[in-house]
Structures are given as structure tokens and as C-alpha cells.
Design a protein around this motif. Structure first.
Motif, PDB file in Angstrom:
ATOM      1  N   PHE A  61       0.989  -0.922   0.133  1.00  0.00           N
ATOM      2  CA  PHE A  61       0.616  -0.338  -0.344  1.00  0.00           C
ATOM      3  C   PHE A  61       0.400   0.882  -0.234  1.00  0.00           C
ATOM      4  O   PHE A  61       0.501   1.756  -0.894  1.00  0.00           O
ATOM      5  CB  PHE A  61      -0.670   0.352   1.743  1.00  0.00           C
ATOM      6  N   ASN A  62       2.072   1.023   0.881  1.00  0.00           N
ATOM      7  CA  ASN A  62       2.742   2.074   0.332  1.00  0.00           C
ATOM      8  C   ASN A  62       3.474   2.669  -1.003  1.00  0.00           C
ATOM      9  O   ASN A  62       3.641   3.891  -1.169  1.00  0.00           O
ATOM     10  CB  ASN A  62       4.104   2.021   1.653  1.00  0.00           C
ATOM     11  N   VAL A  63       3.474   1.380  -1.248  1.00  0.00           N
ATOM     12  CA  VAL A  63       4.252   1.531  -2.419  1.00  0.00           C
ATOM     13  C   VAL A  63       2.839   2.491  -3.714  1.00  0.00           C
ATOM     14  O   VAL A  63       3.417   3.027  -4.213  1.00  0.00           O
ATOM     15  CB  VAL A  63       4.640  -0.423  -3.167  1.00  0.00           C
ATOM     16  N   VAL A  64       1.758   1.631  -3.339  1.00  0.00           N
ATOM     17  CA  VAL A  64       0.859   1.947  -4.311  1.00  0.00           C
ATOM     18  C   VAL A  64       1.092   3.430  -4.070  1.00  0.00           C
ATOM     19  O   VAL A  64       0.535   4.875  -4.739  1.00  0.00           O
ATOM     20  CB  VAL A  64       0.113   1.188  -3.914  1.00  0.00           C
ATOM     21  N   ASP A  65       0.828   3.855  -3.045  1.00  0.00           N
ATOM     22  CA  ASP A  65       0.560   5.104  -2.426  1.00  0.00           C
ATOM     23  C   ASP A  65       1.011   6.469  -3.255  1.00  0.00           C
ATOM     24  O   ASP A  65       0.848   7.759  -3.972  1.00  0.00           O
ATOM     25  CB  ASP A  65       0.467   5.287  -1.389  1.00  0.00           C
ATOM     26  N   THR A  66       2.786   5.854  -3.526  1.00  0.00           N
ATOM     27  CA  THR A  66       3.958   6.529  -4.146  1.00  0.00           C
ATOM     28  C   THR A  66       3.528   6.688  -5.113  1.00  0.00           C
ATOM     29  O   THR A  66       3.646   7.898  -5.902  1.00  0.00           O
ATOM     30  CB  THR A  66       4.957   5.919  -3.842  1.00  0.00           C
ATOM     31  N   GLU A  67       3.195   5.973  -6.138  1.00  0.00           N
ATOM     32  CA  GLU A  67       2.861   5.333  -7.422  1.00  0.00           C
ATOM     33  C   GLU A  67       1.669   6.899  -7.485  1.00  0.00           C
ATOM     34  O   GLU A  67       1.432   7.321  -8.996  1.00  0.00           O
ATOM     35  CB  GLU A  67       2.404   4.571  -7.419  1.00  0.00           C
ATOM     36  N   ARG A  68       0.872   6.256  -6.794  1.00  0.00           N
ATOM     37  CA  ARG A  68      -0.493   7.396  -6.906  1.00  0.00           C
ATOM     38  C   ARG A  68      -0.241   8.708  -6.728  1.00  0.00           C
ATOM     39  O   ARG A  68      -0.101   9.835  -7.412  1.00  0.00           O
ATOM     40  CB  ARG A  68      -1.382   6.870  -5.925  1.00  0.00           C
ATOM     41  N   SER A  69       0.604   8.667  -5.781  1.00  0.00           N
ATOM     42  CA  SER A  69       1.297  10.074  -5.682  1.00  0.00           C
ATOM     43  C   SER A  69       1.974  11.018  -6.776  1.00  0.00           C
ATOM     44  O   SER A  69       2.316  11.607  -7.116  1.00  0.00           O
ATOM     45  CB  SER A  69       1.941  10.262  -3.886  1.00  0.00           C
ATOM     46  N   PHE A  70       2.941  10.009  -7.207  1.00  0.00           N
ATOM     47  CA  PHE A  70       3.686  10.247  -8.638  1.00  0.00           C
ATOM     48  C   PHE A  70       2.453  10.690  -9.752  1.00  0.00           C
ATOM     49  O   PHE A  70       2.912  12.243 -10.605  1.00  0.00           O
ATOM     50  CB  PHE A  70       4.276   9.329  -9.030  1.00  0.00           C
ATOM     51  N   GLY A  71       1.674  10.280  -9.748  1.00  0.00           N
ATOM     52  CA  GLY A  71       0.651  10.070 -11.163  1.00  0.00           C
ATOM     53  C   GLY A  71      -0.471  12.011 -10.524  1.00  0.00           C
ATOM     54  O   GLY A  71      -0.329  11.924 -11.724  1.00  0.00           O
TER      55      GLY A  71
END
Length: 214
Positions: A61-71
Motif C-alpha cells: 500500500f505504501n508503494v501504491v500510494d507513492t505511485e499514486r502521488s507521482f500520478g
């Protein structure tokens, strides 16, 4: 934040006349305007697929949240293709996990589909069919989600399917009757639908007139 660069990493033997002499060591003062820590993401993508699938959900979830933040960062800079790729990567990572984890994952997927997201990004890229696809995926997770209904309504409006657009916006309005965005879009829809009907009526009148002349 200051960075000192030796000539080999700056302007070399030539310099940059008249401001920078040859073989100059250059001191740069850098102001950081924005920052996203990608260390955990980099470590995650360095793993094999098997290792990625066994990390704790909290790490995923931390990795996904970072990817979403980049998005989101790309979206706010109008780099919609890059934003789309980041959001899709986040969704793919979530989709690789086992079925028993799906409920927890669904709660993380929903905002990726909806807010500054895949659905809205596809609308910005003039791809209403793809936006509709992600809106429907969100409704599979939460069938009464107002934002998902709203996004589907937007997509149908872009596709000139005014009846379905009205259906989805009416359902969204039932959830939030005083939402400004929903009500504004319903007004826009009413105008577009009226123009469509007027043009259709005019076309039918011309066809009938031509038929009578014959």
C-alpha cells in the motif's frame, strides 16, 4: 541546499565565457520545490515478481500510494500520459495479490480509479470510453459511489449518450443533491440534450420537406 561541482561535472575546460572561466568549480544553490521519496518504490521494483507478491500488504500500500502521488504530481502538471501510466501501474500492483486480500485492496483501488485518477485522466486525454471503463470498475467495488456515478456520467456526456449521462448524473445527485459540480453538469447536459433534439427535429423537418417537394 548547496551543491559543489568539479569542472568535469560543470562547464569543463572551456567554461562558459564571459560569466564562467575555464576549469571552474561551480557552486549551485538549489531550492527544492517538491519532493517524493521513491526509495521504497525502487526497492520494491528491484524484487522479483514472487518476492513482490509476498511483501506485507502495508508495504504494498505504501508503494501504491507513492505511485499514486507521482500520478497526481504528473496530473497537476498536465502530463496526463505520465499520470495515466503511474495510476495503471498502481492498479496492476494491487491486482497481482491473492483473492483473500481483495477486500482490503479494493478500498485502495477506488480512489485510483476516481479522484485525480485513471478515470479523470482519461477524460483529460479525450478518451471517454476508457474513462467509462474505469468508472465502471469503481462501481463494481462500490455500486453507489457518487464520484463513480459522476465520472460515468461525464464519460457518457462526452460520448453524446445523453440519456445514460442523465441517468448516472441523476443517481449521483440523489446521493448529493446540493453538490455544485453535479448540478452544474446536469444543467450543461440539459442544454446539450436540447440542442441535440432541436437539430434532430430540424433534420427531420428538412427530410419531410424534401419528400413533399418530390
Amino acid at each position: 541546499m548547496d551543491f559543489l561541482f568539479l569542472p568535469a561535472y560543470a562547464y569543463g575546460e572551456m567554461g562558459c565565457p564571459p560569466l564562467i572561466p575555464p576549469v571552474a568549480t561551480v557552486l549551485y544553490e538549489v531550492q527544492v520545490l517538491d519532493f517524493l521519496d521513491s526509495a521504497q518504490v525502487d526497492e520494491f521494483f528491484a524484487m522479483s515478481s514472487e518476492e513482490q507478491n509476498t511483501v506485507p500488504l502495508s508495504t504494498l500500500f505504501n508503494v501504491v500510494d507513492t505511485e499514486r502521488s507521482f500520478g497526481n504530481h504528473c496530473f497537476n502538471q498536465s502530463r496526463f500520459e505520465d499520470a495515466k501510466d503511474r495510476y495503471k501501474q498502481a492498479v496492476t500492483l494491487l491486482g497481482n495479490r491473492e483473492m483473500e486480500e481483495k477486500r482490503s485492496i479494493a478500498a485502495v483501488q477506488l480512489p485510483i480509479y476516481l479522484t485525480l485518477s485513471l478515470s479523470l485522466t482519461q477524460l483529460r486525454l479525450d478518451r471517454p470510453l476508457k474513462a467509462l471503463e474505469y468508472g465502471h470498475k469503481a462501481l463494481e467495488i462500490d455500486p453507489t459511489n457518487t464520484k463513480a456515478l459522476f465520472r460515468c456520467g461525464q464519460a457518457y456526456l462526452e460520448l453524446f449518450d445523453y440519456e445514460k449521462a442523465q441517468d448516472y448524473h441523476t443517481m449521483a445527485q440523489a446521493n448529493k443533491p446540493f453538490d455544485i459540480d453535479i448540478n452544474n453538469l446536469l444543467r450543461k447536459l440539459a442544454i446539450c440534450y436540447k440542442d441535440y433534439l432541436d437539430k434532430e427535429k430540424e433534420m427531420c423537418f428538412k427530410m419531410c420537406a424534401d419528400f413533399v417537394k418530390k
